[in-house]
Design an enzyme around this catalytic site. Structure first.
Site, PDB file in Angstrom:
ATOM      1  N   LYS A  73       0.874  -1.182   0.000  1.00  0.00           N
ATOM      2  CA  LYS A  73       0.000   0.000   0.000  1.00  0.00           C
ATOM      3  C   LYS A  73       0.911   1.232   0.000  1.00  0.00           C
ATOM      4  O   LYS A  73       1.408   1.642   1.034  1.00  0.00           O
ATOM      5  CB  LYS A  73      -0.857  -0.019   1.267  1.00  0.00           C
ATOM      6  CG  LYS A  73      -2.207   0.651   1.162  1.00  0.00           C
ATOM      7  CD  LYS A  73      -2.188   2.100   0.765  1.00  0.00           C
ATOM      8  CE  LYS A  73      -1.984   3.057   1.907  1.00  0.00           C
ATOM      9  NZ  LYS A  73      -1.807   4.464   1.466  1.00  0.00           N
ATOM     10  N   PRO A  74       1.149   1.793  -1.207  1.00  0.00           N
ATOM     11  CA  PRO A  74       1.988   2.992  -1.238  1.00  0.00           C
ATOM     12  C   PRO A  74       1.230   4.185  -0.669  1.00  0.00           C
ATOM     13  O   PRO A  74       0.008   4.142  -0.505  1.00  0.00           O
ATOM     14  CB  PRO A  74       2.262   3.191  -2.730  1.00  0.00           C
ATOM     15  CG  PRO A  74       1.178   2.467  -3.454  1.00  0.00           C
ATOM     16  CD  PRO A  74       0.646   1.402  -2.533  1.00  0.00           C
ATOM     17  N   GLU A 104       8.819   1.483  11.271  1.00  0.00           N
ATOM     18  CA  GLU A 104       9.868   2.491  11.032  1.00  0.00           C
ATOM     19  C   GLU A 104       9.167   3.833  11.085  1.00  0.00           C
ATOM     20  O   GLU A 104       8.450   4.190  10.151  1.00  0.00           O
ATOM     21  CB  GLU A 104      10.489   2.294   9.642  1.00  0.00           C
ATOM     22  CG  GLU A 104      11.083   0.932   9.386  1.00  0.00           C
ATOM     23  CD  GLU A 104      12.476   0.774   9.975  1.00  0.00           C
ATOM     24  OE1 GLU A 104      12.989   1.743  10.572  1.00  0.00           O
ATOM     25  OE2 GLU A 104      13.033  -0.313   9.866  1.00  0.00           O
ATOM     26  N   GLY A 136       8.802   8.068  12.997  1.00  0.00           N
ATOM     27  CA  GLY A 136       9.370   9.411  12.860  1.00  0.00           C
ATOM     28  C   GLY A 136      10.637   9.630  13.666  1.00  0.00           C
ATOM     29  O   GLY A 136      11.124   8.734  14.352  1.00  0.00           O
ATOM     30  N   CYS A 159      12.920  10.865   7.456  1.00  0.00           N
ATOM     31  CA  CYS A 159      12.750  10.431   8.848  1.00  0.00           C
ATOM     32  C   CYS A 159      14.034  10.652   9.632  1.00  0.00           C
ATOM     33  O   CYS A 159      14.002  10.934  10.813  1.00  0.00           O
ATOM     34  CB  CYS A 159      12.349   8.965   8.878  1.00  0.00           C
ATOM     35  SG  CYS A 159      13.478   7.916   7.950  1.00  0.00           S
ATOM     36  N   GLU A 183       8.382  16.474  15.339  1.00  0.00           N
ATOM     37  CA  GLU A 183       8.932  16.293  13.992  1.00  0.00           C
ATOM     38  C   GLU A 183       8.248  17.272  13.040  1.00  0.00           C
ATOM     39  O   GLU A 183       7.027  17.272  12.906  1.00  0.00           O
ATOM     40  CB  GLU A 183       8.670  14.849  13.531  1.00  0.00           C
ATOM     41  CG  GLU A 183       9.293  14.533  12.197  1.00  0.00           C
ATOM     42  CD  GLU A 183       8.962  13.123  11.723  1.00  0.00           C
ATOM     43  OE1 GLU A 183       7.792  12.706  11.849  1.00  0.00           O
ATOM     44  OE2 GLU A 183       9.878  12.442  11.219  1.00  0.00           O
ATOM     45  N   LYS A 226      12.739   3.770  21.032  1.00  0.00           N
ATOM     46  CA  LYS A 226      11.688   4.619  21.610  1.00  0.00           C
ATOM     47  C   LYS A 226      10.536   4.777  20.588  1.00  0.00           C
ATOM     48  O   LYS A 226      10.175   3.809  19.927  1.00  0.00           O
ATOM     49  CB  LYS A 226      12.281   5.962  22.071  1.00  0.00           C
ATOM     50  CG  LYS A 226      13.428   5.759  23.076  1.00  0.00           C
ATOM     51  CD  LYS A 226      13.704   6.971  23.934  1.00  0.00           C
ATOM     52  CE  LYS A 226      14.603   7.967  23.300  1.00  0.00           C
ATOM     53  NZ  LYS A 226      15.077   9.032  24.202  1.00  0.00           N
ATOM     54  N   GLY A 250      10.252   3.551  16.584  1.00  0.00           N
ATOM     55  CA  GLY A 250       9.867   2.273  15.981  1.00  0.00           C
ATOM     56  C   GLY A 250      10.422   1.043  16.663  1.00  0.00           C
ATOM     57  O   GLY A 250      11.179   1.116  17.635  1.00  0.00           O
TER      58      GLY A 250
HETATM   59  P1  NAD Z   1       1.694   8.466   7.492  1.00  0.00           P
HETATM   60  O1  NAD Z   1       1.834   7.725   8.771  1.00  0.00           O
HETATM   61  O2  NAD Z   1       0.640   9.491   7.393  1.00  0.00           O
HETATM   62  O3  NAD Z   1       1.427   7.453   6.288  1.00  0.00           O
HETATM   63  C1  NAD Z   1       2.277   6.374   6.033  1.00  0.00           C
HETATM   64  C2  NAD Z   1       1.487   5.306   5.295  1.00  0.00           C
HETATM   65  O4  NAD Z   1       0.479   4.797   6.172  1.00  0.00           O
HETATM   66  C3  NAD Z   1       0.740   5.828   4.057  1.00  0.00           C
HETATM   67  O5  NAD Z   1       0.764   4.846   3.047  1.00  0.00           O
HETATM   68  C4  NAD Z   1      -0.658   6.030   4.591  1.00  0.00           C
HETATM   69  O6  NAD Z   1      -1.648   6.007   3.579  1.00  0.00           O
HETATM   70  C5  NAD Z   1      -0.791   4.840   5.530  1.00  0.00           C
HETATM   71  N1  NAD Z   1      -1.834   4.977   6.545  1.00  0.00           N
HETATM   72  C6  NAD Z   1      -2.339   6.118   7.079  1.00  0.00           C
HETATM   73  N2  NAD Z   1      -3.328   5.828   7.955  1.00  0.00           N
HETATM   74  C7  NAD Z   1      -3.433   4.483   7.998  1.00  0.00           C
HETATM   75  C8  NAD Z   1      -4.271   3.570   8.719  1.00  0.00           C
HETATM   76  N3  NAD Z   1      -5.212   4.007   9.577  1.00  0.00           N
HETATM   77  N4  NAD Z   1      -4.093   2.250   8.521  1.00  0.00           N
HETATM   78  C9  NAD Z   1      -3.142   1.793   7.666  1.00  0.00           C
HETATM   79  N5  NAD Z   1      -2.338   2.608   6.944  1.00  0.00           N
HETATM   80  C10 NAD Z   1      -2.476   3.940   7.116  1.00  0.00           C
HETATM   81  O7  NAD Z   1       3.114   9.084   7.171  1.00  0.00           O
HETATM   82  P2  NAD Z   1       3.528   9.998   5.936  1.00  0.00           P
HETATM   83  O8  NAD Z   1       3.023  11.377   6.192  1.00  0.00           O
HETATM   84  O9  NAD Z   1       3.178   9.330   4.652  1.00  0.00           O
HETATM   85  O10 NAD Z   1       5.119   9.953   6.066  1.00  0.00           O
HETATM   86  C11 NAD Z   1       5.829  10.777   6.886  1.00  0.00           C
HETATM   87  C12 NAD Z   1       6.213  10.055   8.176  1.00  0.00           C
HETATM   88  O11 NAD Z   1       6.919   8.859   7.868  1.00  0.00           O
HETATM   89  C13 NAD Z   1       7.173  10.873   9.009  1.00  0.00           C
HETATM   90  O12 NAD Z   1       6.781  10.811  10.359  1.00  0.00           O
HETATM   91  C14 NAD Z   1       8.509  10.177   8.815  1.00  0.00           C
HETATM   92  O13 NAD Z   1       9.407  10.377   9.855  1.00  0.00           O
HETATM   93  C15 NAD Z   1       8.095   8.768   8.672  1.00  0.00           C
HETATM   94  N6  NAD Z   1       9.134   7.986   7.983  1.00  0.00           N
HETATM   95  C16 NAD Z   1       9.857   7.075   8.705  1.00  0.00           C
HETATM   96  C17 NAD Z   1      10.888   6.361   8.099  1.00  0.00           C
HETATM   97  C18 NAD Z   1      11.720   5.371   8.878  1.00  0.00           C
HETATM   98  O14 NAD Z   1      12.376   4.544   8.259  1.00  0.00           O
HETATM   99  N7  NAD Z   1      11.735   5.421  10.194  1.00  0.00           N
HETATM  100  C19 NAD Z   1      11.150   6.559   6.742  1.00  0.00           C
HETATM  101  C20 NAD Z   1      10.394   7.482   6.039  1.00  0.00           C
HETATM  102  C21 NAD Z   1       9.378   8.193   6.670  1.00  0.00           C
END
Ligand code: NAD
Length: 493
Positions: free
Chosen positions: A172-173, A247, A249, A281, A382, A452, A455
């Protein structure tokens, strides 16, 4: 034209709403995707579960699965420029960055192919009249949910080890960036992956993502995204007793000690926070500079920040592209406003750039706020944009206390010439990764993940495949006589 999605081997329009992919540099429409509906999700998962039980996949030897991954890596390499451009259109990252991400994704796929061919199961020391072995089995159908900031890398980071482990995968992108995942679906098709084992299901998280996580046939979810979403998924997973890898924030500290090589440190701090326009992230978003070097370092850093080239992501030489959307730029602007209300001094940036067509995209000037303590909200939350908060510290203990005073623990960076101090502080920092005299370097052969609220679980490394498998113990009896306890019972009959 409306893009189809991949439902367990079938390319067809999804039954969800149509969603555009927009180019953040000017808001133009790249494509319209007919996203998945809940019916598509259920169908994809049920067919994936059947496909993974088929002998064609179940009995496929590791080196044969590895060959499919190897071909997928070659195919991705062969169309690297096109995929990098697609990624740039989808999320606005400069081409220099998306080219590196595509090369990294192809390398990830190649790495897991090689690792798979070399992984051993174990014969364990027997403690009786039997032979014991510990073997690894696939988990079943695995869900992979990804964010918008580095889709090609995050998606391959999940698809490759999950397939290597013998599973079926449902991806699910992120809502805003469906295009590269669909291209990866085509690549694995062409590489000879048996149908049904990979589905690409774009759509809303609360609909498509939620349906994947809750489905009883999904046996693991690997999630990359925000901490709030990750926590919600973890609750659902707990009810299902399902493993999840999260993984999440970060608010990563970068630390400049008095004895740092200033050229390297300025360069690394800039790269750490302002590449990807801070939408990473692992962005080094909290800067701590030691008192003795503070003023000289900040002067250099501010000058260098003001010289960064903000520009069109497809133009040569652009260092900072647009943010993912107008809406996200609004979030970043609100944070800068909040920082100023909290008493910050604006050292540079703090506004939208003008001219050169930049008014048409969601650009934001690289920004540095100073004069706050780590207690301020802009130092704790963040922002996920090109905003650095700069603080100071007196000595090692002061630094460790401030750096660890965060709910997050994804990454950190240290700049010092004293390698003993570097290693000492590295061990004390509560983060999943520590970079010493470098920053934001990522290697697929090295495990990655947070502590913490950043993740749980690790991706990458040889263990990356094991994260998508479960151990099974097999005892092979070698006793010539019946087991002593059962023996007399049998004789009575
Ligand atoms: P997000 O949590 O809003 O969305 C991430 C994914 O989850 C999306 O595909 C989204 O559609 C899906 N999603 C949202 N609600 C959901 C639900 N209720 N059930 C299942 N799936 C759901 O995050 P974002 O805004 O897309 O990305 C930014 C965040 O990602 C930042 O906090 C960033 O730090 C984090 N991030 C972490 C890493 C890492 O490796 N630790 C890498 C990249 C980004």
């Amino acid at each position: 034209m409306t893009e189809s999605i991949l439902v367990a081997g079938d390319w067809r329009p999804g039954r969800g709403e149509e969603t555009p992919s927009l180019f953040p540099a000017d808001g133009s429409v790249n494509a319209v995707v007919a996203t998945a509906g809940v019916d598509d999700v259920n169908e994809a998962i049920e067919r994936a579960d059947r496909a993974r039980r088929e002998p064609a996949w179940r009995n496929m030897r590791p080196h044969e699965r590895a060959a499919i991954l190897g071909r997928a890596s070659d195919l991705l390499t062969g169309r690297a420029e096109a995929v990098a451009r697609l990624q740039t259109r989808d999320n606005g990252k400069p081409l220099a960055e998306t080219r590196a991400l595509v090369a990294s994704a192809a390398g990830t796929c190649r790495y897991f192919a090689s690792a798979l061919e070399t992984l051993d199961d174990a014969l364990t020391p027997p403690r009786g009249d039997y032979l014991t072995m510990s073997v690894h089995e696939p988990l079943g159908v695995v869900g992979a949910i990804t964010p918008w900031n580095s889709p090609v890398a995050s998606e391959m980071q999940k698809i490759a080890p999950a397939l290597a482990g013998g599973n079926a995968v449902v991806v699910k992108p992120a809502d805003a960036t469906p295009l590269v995942a669909l291209e990866l679906g085509r690549i694995f098709d062409e590489a000879g992956l048996p149908p049904g084992l990979l589905s690409i299901l774009p759509g809303r998280g609360s609909v498509v993502g939620d349906a994947i996580v809750r489905h009883p046939l999904v046996k693991k979810v690997s999630f990359t995204g925000g901490t709030r979403t990750g926590r919600m998924l973890a609750h659902i997973a707990a009810d299902k007793l399902m493993p999840v890898s999260l993984e999440l924030g970060g608010k990563s500290p970068t630390v400049v000690f008095d004895d740092a090589d200033i050229d390297h440190a300025v360069n690394g701090v800039l790269f750490g926070i302002f590449s990807s326009a801070g939408q990473a992230c692992i962005a080094g978003s909290r800067l701590f500079v030691q008192d003795g070097i503070h003023d000289a370092f900040m002067t250099r850093l501010v000058e260098a920040t003001a010289r960064l080239r903000v520009g069109h992501p497809e133009a040569d030489g652009t260092q900072v592209g647009p943010l993912i959307s107008e809406q996200h730029r609004g979030v970043v602007e609100d944070y800068v406003k909040l920082g100023l209300e909290e008493g910050a001094t604006l050292l540079t940036g703090g506004e939208r750039p003008r001219g050169d067509g930049l008014d048409r995209g969601s650009y934001y000037q690289p920004t540095i706020l100073a004069g706050l303590t780590n207690a301020a909200r802009v130092c704790r939350e963040e922002i996920f944009g090109p905003v650095l908060v700069a603080m100071r510290f007196a000595d090692e203990d002061d630094l460790v206390a401030q750096a660890n005073d965060s709910v997050y623990g994804l990454a950190s960076g240290l700049w010092t010439r004293d390698y003993k101090r570097a290693l000492r502080v590295a061990r004390r920092l509560e983060t999943g990764t520590v970079w010493i005299n470098t920053y934001k370097q990522i290697s697929v052969s090295t495990p990655f993940g947070g502590v913490k609220e950043s993740g749980t679980g690790r991706e990458k490394g040889v263990g990356g495949i094991r994260a998508y498998q479960q151990q099974k113990s097999i005892y092979l009896g070698l006793n010539e006589q019946p087991i002593p306890w059962a023996g007399p019972v049998i004789e009575e009959h």
